[in-house]
Write an enzyme that holds these catalytic residues in place. Structure first.
Site, PDB file in Angstrom:
ATOM      1  N   CYS A 190       0.843  -1.210   0.000  1.00  0.00           N
ATOM      2  CA  CYS A 190       0.000   0.000   0.000  1.00  0.00           C
ATOM      3  C   CYS A 190       0.873   1.252   0.000  1.00  0.00           C
ATOM      4  CB  CYS A 190      -0.916   0.023   1.217  1.00  0.00           C
ATOM      5  SG  CYS A 190      -2.236  -1.189   1.156  1.00  0.00           S
ATOM      6  N   CYS A 334      14.370   7.759  -6.573  1.00  0.00           N
ATOM      7  CA  CYS A 334      12.933   7.488  -6.628  1.00  0.00           C
ATOM      8  C   CYS A 334      12.372   7.956  -5.281  1.00  0.00           C
ATOM      9  CB  CYS A 334      12.645   6.007  -6.896  1.00  0.00           C
ATOM     10  SG  CYS A 334      13.287   4.903  -5.635  1.00  0.00           S
TER      11      CYS A 334
END
Lengths: 377, 80
Positions: A190, A334
């Protein structure tokens, strides 16, 4: 069973259960004498704990090792702003005691591991799995199989949910469906892939319903079936699943991080890529040295926050090799440093780059240590 | 023969769609189908864990697929 009695307050509280013919006071007695462990107090754990508490399960174990974070409140309806920074199990207990003082709560403020799982789970009748990672899912499954406890399972991803009942009355368990975990990093959690906030509310409520059916002995459970829900298209599917004769017998708990290809820190085993810290990047920015900064996240992440790097999403990196400099330092980043490490590994393998550096901790580390005004996500 | 393939989770990202029509030779097992899919969509090679259901039932080892069957690809998800 008849030794379980109720006070006047309890009878009044549970009256809507007591007047259901199939459920009645016998069902309520079974709930009161039951002991349920809820593993994980996150998106699924929130509705699970709220409804199991409201319904009057006698003893509820609350297991989590984390603290409440701002980013939890979008879906973890158990918690309030005041709870941020506090241990999740304590915040959960405070809320749940307020909801139903007739329930006995047992708090486990620890991470479930191969060393403690059997000892903790053995004292419960049933486990509801609301964890958020593959190692713990296999651990919960295996411990339930070894101890012969039903495992009420649910899992979510973006708009999709899965629910089933494992290891119940000789039915299949998690490993019959998924014998081995996916390679690390391929199936996002998630935190990495996102989840729509109401989805765990829907799926965790279905999971709570299965728990209550098993405890009270009414209805047909999802044992032998896997329920799939797609909130985006509102499509549901219930697939028949069975025991797989090739599933090896589970005799003992193993090292689940290793099984799932993770190292001790719960991170994917990275190939050796060269790293640079956010402080070193800041120094590089302030120096006159030429370098290139590449951001391998997606465009919608770039819009949340960015370091003004050149955006080349991970999926496109091997096709964009002409954009990547080979004559100066190239910093690849990232969100957390995982995807950029993958990008560097791919580029080094295919094109033999030797000037690529992974920004350790990604943009999250930058937001923590260099620019605290930057939004974390 | 023509099949309908429905995908969930990360398999959706690999197919680029929730559902595709797929042409394959007659009389293949679901294992053959997966090998074929890996050629068309190489990213399936990475997905080492994938549950396959044929007409709403978990596919048994060696189970054959017939024309117009509905094949569902369900990768594990871990979110909670």
């Amino acid at each position: 069973m008849n030794t379980v009695t109720f006070s006047k307050e309890e009878l009044e509280r549970y009256s809507r259960h007591l007047i259901i013919p199939e459920f009645n006071i016998e069902g309520q007695r079974k709930l009161k004498s039951a002991r349920v462990l809820v593993v994980g107090t996150g998106g699924l754990g929130s509705p699970l704990l709220l409804y199991l508490t409201a319904a009057g399960v006698g003893t509820i174990g609350i297991l989590d090792f984390d603290v409440v974070d701002d980013s939890n409140l979008q879906r973890q309806v158990l918690f309030s702003v005041d709870d941020v920074g506090n241990p999740k199990v304590e915040a959960a207990k405070k809320r749940l005691v307020g909801l139903n003082p007739h329930v006995n709560f047992i708090v486990h403020n620890i991470m479930l591991t191969s060393d403690n799982a059997l000892d903790i789970i053995k004292d419960y009748d049933l486990v509801a799995d609301g964890t958020d990672n593959f190692p713990t899912r296999y651990l919960v499954n295996d411990a339930c199989v070894i101890l012969g406890k039903p495992n009420v399972y649910a899992s979510i991803f973006r708009f999709e949910g899965q629910v089933s009942v494992f290891n119940y009355k000789g039915g299949p368990h998690y490993r019959d469906l998924f014998p081995s975990p996916p390679p690390p990093g391929l199936v996002p959690s998630c935190a990495e892939g996102g989840v729509i906030g109401v989805l765990p509310g829907i799926i965790g409520s279905l999971q709570a319903n299965e728990v209550l059916k098993i405890l009270s002995g009414i209805g047909d459970t999802l044992s032998g079936r896997l329920f799939l829900f797609d909130a985006l298209t509102f499509e549901t599917r219930t697939l028949k699943v069975h025991k797989n004769p090739e599933t090896p017998e589970i005799k003992e708990l193993i090292d689940y991080d290793q099984f799932c290809g993770l190292n001790l820190n719960g991170k994917a085993n990275k190939e050796d890529v060269k790293e640079i810290t956010v402080e070193e990047l800041k120094a590089l920015q302030d120096s006159k040295e030429e370098y290139q900064l590449i951001d391998v996240r997606e465009a919608y992440e770039y819009d949340i926050c960015n370091l003004e790097g050149e955006l080349i999403p991970l999926g496109a990196i091997l096709d964009s090799v002409e954009k990547i400099a080979s004559n100066k330092k190239v910093i690849v980043h990232c969100r957390s440093g995982a995807r950029s490490a993958t990008a560097i590994t791919q580029l080094e393998r295919k094109y033999n780059f030797d000037n690529l550096y992974n920004l350790k901790g990604g943009i999250l580390a930058w937001a923590d240590r260099i620019d605290t005004s930057m939004a974390k996500y | 023969m023509k099949l309908t393939i429905i995908a969930y989770g990360i398999a959706r990202d690999i197919l680029g769609s929730n559902s595709i029509e797929y042409e394959i030779e007659d009389s293949v097992s679901h294992e053959n189908l997966l090998e074929n899919l890996k050629k068309t969509y190489p990213d399936f090679n990475k997905l080492t864990s994938l549950m396959i259901a044929i007409n709403s039932e978990y596919a048994k080892k060696g189970q054959m697929i017939s024309e117009n069957d509905e094949v569902v690809l369900i990768p594990p998800v871990s979110g909670g």
